[in-house]
Design an enzyme around this catalytic site. Structure first.
Site, PDB file in Angstrom:
ATOM      1  N   THR A 384       0.891  -1.136   0.000  1.00 44.52           N
ATOM      2  CA  THR A 384       0.000   0.000   0.000  1.00 44.52           C
ATOM      3  C   THR A 384       0.932   1.188   0.000  1.00 44.52           C
ATOM      4  O   THR A 384       2.143   1.019   0.039  1.00 44.52           O
ATOM      5  CB  THR A 384      -0.879  -0.119   1.276  1.00 44.52           C
ATOM      6  OG1 THR A 384      -1.657  -1.303   1.162  1.00 44.52           O
ATOM      7  CG2 THR A 384      -1.755   1.060   1.532  1.00 44.52           C
ATOM      8  N   THR A 402      -4.052   1.935  -2.209  1.00 49.67           N
ATOM      9  CA  THR A 402      -3.472   0.601  -2.430  1.00 49.67           C
ATOM     10  C   THR A 402      -4.097  -0.143  -3.591  1.00 49.67           C
ATOM     11  O   THR A 402      -5.221   0.155  -4.013  1.00 49.67           O
ATOM     12  CB  THR A 402      -3.643  -0.256  -1.152  1.00 49.67           C
ATOM     13  OG1 THR A 402      -2.870  -1.438  -1.274  1.00 49.67           O
ATOM     14  CG2 THR A 402      -5.086  -0.640  -0.907  1.00 49.67           C
ATOM     15  N   ASP A 426      -9.175  -9.097   0.665  1.00 51.67           N
ATOM     16  CA  ASP A 426      -9.373  -8.481   1.988  1.00 51.67           C
ATOM     17  C   ASP A 426     -10.725  -8.850   2.601  1.00 51.67           C
ATOM     18  O   ASP A 426     -10.975  -8.573   3.773  1.00 51.67           O
ATOM     19  CB  ASP A 426      -9.220  -6.955   1.913  1.00 51.67           C
ATOM     20  CG  ASP A 426      -7.773  -6.530   2.156  1.00 51.67           C
ATOM     21  OD1 ASP A 426      -6.960  -7.382   2.547  1.00 51.67           O
ATOM     22  OD2 ASP A 426      -7.462  -5.347   1.947  1.00 51.67           O
ATOM     23  N   SER A 455     -10.589  -3.085   5.532  1.00 50.30           N
ATOM     24  CA  SER A 455      -9.214  -2.634   5.307  1.00 50.30           C
ATOM     25  C   SER A 455      -8.509  -2.448   6.646  1.00 50.30           C
ATOM     26  O   SER A 455      -9.149  -2.441   7.702  1.00 50.30           O
ATOM     27  CB  SER A 455      -9.262  -1.296   4.567  1.00 50.30           C
ATOM     28  OG  SER A 455      -7.983  -0.714   4.504  1.00 50.30           O
ATOM     29  N   SER A 456      -7.197  -2.303   6.583  1.00 53.36           N
ATOM     30  CA  SER A 456      -6.444  -1.903   7.788  1.00 53.36           C
ATOM     31  C   SER A 456      -5.866  -0.499   7.634  1.00 53.36           C
ATOM     32  O   SER A 456      -5.126  -0.034   8.502  1.00 53.36           O
ATOM     33  CB  SER A 456      -5.279  -2.872   8.036  1.00 53.36           C
ATOM     34  OG  SER A 456      -5.768  -4.161   8.281  1.00 53.36           O
TER      35      SER A 456
HETATM   36  N1  GLY Z   1      -5.262  -4.055   1.322  1.00 55.93           N
HETATM   37  C1  GLY Z   1      -4.726  -3.715   2.557  1.00 55.93           C
HETATM   38  C2  GLY Z   1      -5.704  -2.976   3.402  1.00 55.93           C
HETATM   39  O1  GLY Z   1      -6.643  -2.402   2.888  1.00 55.93           O
HETATM   40  O2  GLY Z   1      -5.558  -2.964   4.580  1.00 55.93           O
END
Ligand code: GLY
Length: 579
Positions: A384, A402, A426, A455-456
């Site tokens: 990301t 990302t 995800d 997401s993170s």
């Molecule tokens: N694809 C990583 C996130 O959205 O956390």
């Protein structure tokens, strides 16, 4: 007393950085020559991103008189050219904006599951996960959100002409940009994928010899796509020629995204998630990202302890951070998902009262993820990149964006020159089965048509007395949250400078697997022994995150770019008078 312990912590971090750090980690790799990590400061605005060219695109816009949101749009598009591993127009993300007047807005441009998606789409007839189907190739992509998100932010806050903000990216695609060592190595690594994903050859030399630093990469198809976006706004992506090219690509590879999905995609405005930590105010991304919620939950728990007095990298402080992270990642898997589809007990999760209940089970020994039993909640969700920006008026932007995995699904849209995301991974493709970050999800994050995957990402702004203090974010999948926690603790509790906080090594725990991951040099031998004696399983891993940080001191913003990938901070020198 507090000042004294800050002094001691600073001394400890300096000694640690000198004696055990990998020198490469405090030198930015920007080509053959390693540059020292340093702050770039200005009263007129600062941009920090993973790419020197993208940073300069933002500076160019600020120097033309644009504001931080204008600059963020320019940086976002420029990254789609100069940092194709994660910068994108075929992916998504979250942009957190704080205006000079103190208004906080979150632009959610997370991808969505196509209308034809369903819960079993990655399972075989026995209900087993088909390896890699959610991670590679056409079926791995969600409907992209970036162009809609950048445009929505621009429509609300932008001041320059839209096409002026896309122009630097068009120039970088058309006239080429110079790759550095890291980029050359990364692009050369795609060779093994050429067989399955021939579109990736756009990143190779015509003679197919390996790229070296100094090579100029041209992306003519991408330039044409960007030109359509410059001329038509989101219509230049979600309709017309670009949409047709995506549709054709999907049909060629058995993907699910249709023209209808593209036409219907909307970025949305959400209220950021907010909390307080030791007198500072934390503003971050709400669901469908777990980032801000988990960040605030961890900080609420840690506020119960005098971490600063335990000392930087003391066994007690590290152990507490691990135990709080363990508990919060369990909550992440149970409760968090797309708020448009699931009820999330958000106010309880981020309450101080809940944090006090959570910490009550923590002892001085290692906890166990398999026996973890968080208190009940009443019914009510790595590759990301991040950029941080300030301007002369006092606006701040913190954006994380990302394609999910490095180079996303690896599918380049033929004739359009951009990569599509592999964000469908995800979702929890099957309850209890880990995704590419090892994250285990539950039903809150199950696949549904039109739903956003959890997401993170945690683009964050920290204020003190209502004034912006930090603008921060990082890539790193599940490690995003713990990297931001560490930056905040290092600055607020342990008194590290921005350069020290960004450069120092990181560690991470995410409930499952029940392992403490750490970068080389994070723990001294003694600390490692102490943690192992308590029952922790430690595992060394590759570098964690790539933090892009701005600290605001009075009128002056100072940016620091993480040395791990070799990005760039730059400061505005002169702003030309607007016409
Ligand atoms: N694809 C990583 C996130 O959205 O956390």
């Amino acid at each position: 007393m507090r000042e004294r312990s800050r002094g001691v912590n600073r001394l400890i971090v300096i000694i640690i950085l000198i004696f055990i750090s990998n020198p490469a980690l405090i030198c930015a790799g920007t080509g053959d020559k390693k540059e020292k990590v340093q702050e770039e400061c200005s009263e007129k605005g600062v941009v920090v991103s993973v790419s020197r060219d993208a940073t300069e695109a933002g500076i160019h816009v600020l120097e033309k008189g644009g504001n931080a949101i204008d600059a963020a749009v320019a940086v976002g598009f420029a990254l789609s050219v100069t940092y194709p591993a994660a910068g994108n127009i075929g992916g998504g993300g979250f942009m957190l904006i704080r205006t000079a007047e103190g208004e906080n807005t979150l632009v959610d441009f997370r991808e969505k599951a196509p209308a034809a998606a369903n819960q079993n789409m990655y399972l075989d007839s026995n209900g087993e996960v088909i390896k890699e189907l959610s991670r590679l190739g056409h079926k791995a992509s969600g409907v992209p959100g970036t162009v809609a998100g950048l445009y929505l932010a621009y429509k609300i806050y932008g001041t320059l002409n839209w096409d002026e903000l896309v122009a630097p990216a068009i120039r970088l695609a058309e006239e080429g940009f110079t790759v550095n060592n890291e980029m050359a190595e990364s692009l050369n690594g795609l060779k093994k994928e050429w067989g399955n994903y021939p579109g990736l050859k756009k990143f190779a030399r015509d003679d197919r010899k390996p790229l070296r630093a100094g090579y100029r990469l041209f992306q003519p198809d991408l330039a044409v796509t960007l030109r359509r976006i410059a001329e038509n706004g989101p219509e230049g992506f979600y309709a017309g020629k670009t949409a047709e090219l995506i549709d054709e690509e999907m049909k060629r590879g058995g993907g699910l995204i249709t023209i209808e999905d593209l036409n219907q995609y909307q970025a949305v405005i959400r209220d950021p998630v907010e909390g307080d930590y030791r007198g500072y105010h934390i503003i971050s991304a709400p669901p469908p990202s777990s980032g801000g919620t988990a960040l605030i939950e961890i900080l609420n728990m840690l506020e119960e302890y005098p971490l600063g007095s335990y000392g930087f990298m003391s066994v007690r402080a590290v152990q507490l951070v691990i135990e709080c992270e363990r508990r919060v990642y369990l909550d992440r898997s149970i409760y968090l998902g797309d708020p448009d589809f699931v009820d999330i007990p958000l106010s309880q999760l981020i309450s101080k009262e809940y944090a006090r209940k959570l910490v009550s089970g923590i002892t001085t020994e290692a906890g166990s993820s398999s026996r973890l039993d968080n208190p009940p909640i009443r019914p009510e969700s790595e590759e990301t990149t991040h950029y941080s920006i300030t301007d002369s008026e006092g606006n701040s932007v913190s954006t994380t964006t990302t394609l999910n995995g490095s180079y996303g699904s690896k599918v380049v849209v033929k004739g359009a020159g951009f990569l599509l995301n592999n964000e469908m991974d995800d979702f929890s493709v099957k309850a209890g089965v880990p995704n590419m970050y090892g994250l285990v999800g539950g039903s809150a994050n199950a696949i549904e048509p039109g739903k956003r995957m959890l997401s993170s990402m945690a683009p964050t702004i920290v204020t003190k007395n209502d004034e912006v203090y930090l603008i921060v974010g990082t890539p790193g999948g599940s490690t995003i949250i713990t990297s931001i926690v560490q930056i905040i603790l290092d600055i607020i509790d342990f008194g590290l400078s921005p350069v020290e906080a960004v450069s120092t090594q990181r560690y991470h725990h995410q409930w499952l697997p029940d392992i403490v991951y750490y970068e080389s040099g994070t723990f001294t031998q003694i600390l490692k022994r102490d943690l192992e004696e308590k029952g922790y399983i430690l595992k060394k891993r590759s570098p964690i995150g790539d933090v892009q940080l701005i600290m605001v001191r009075g009128e002056v913003s100072c940016g620091v770019s993480d040395p791990r990938i070799g990005g760039a901070a730059s400061a505005v020198k002169e702003i030309s008078t607007r016409q």
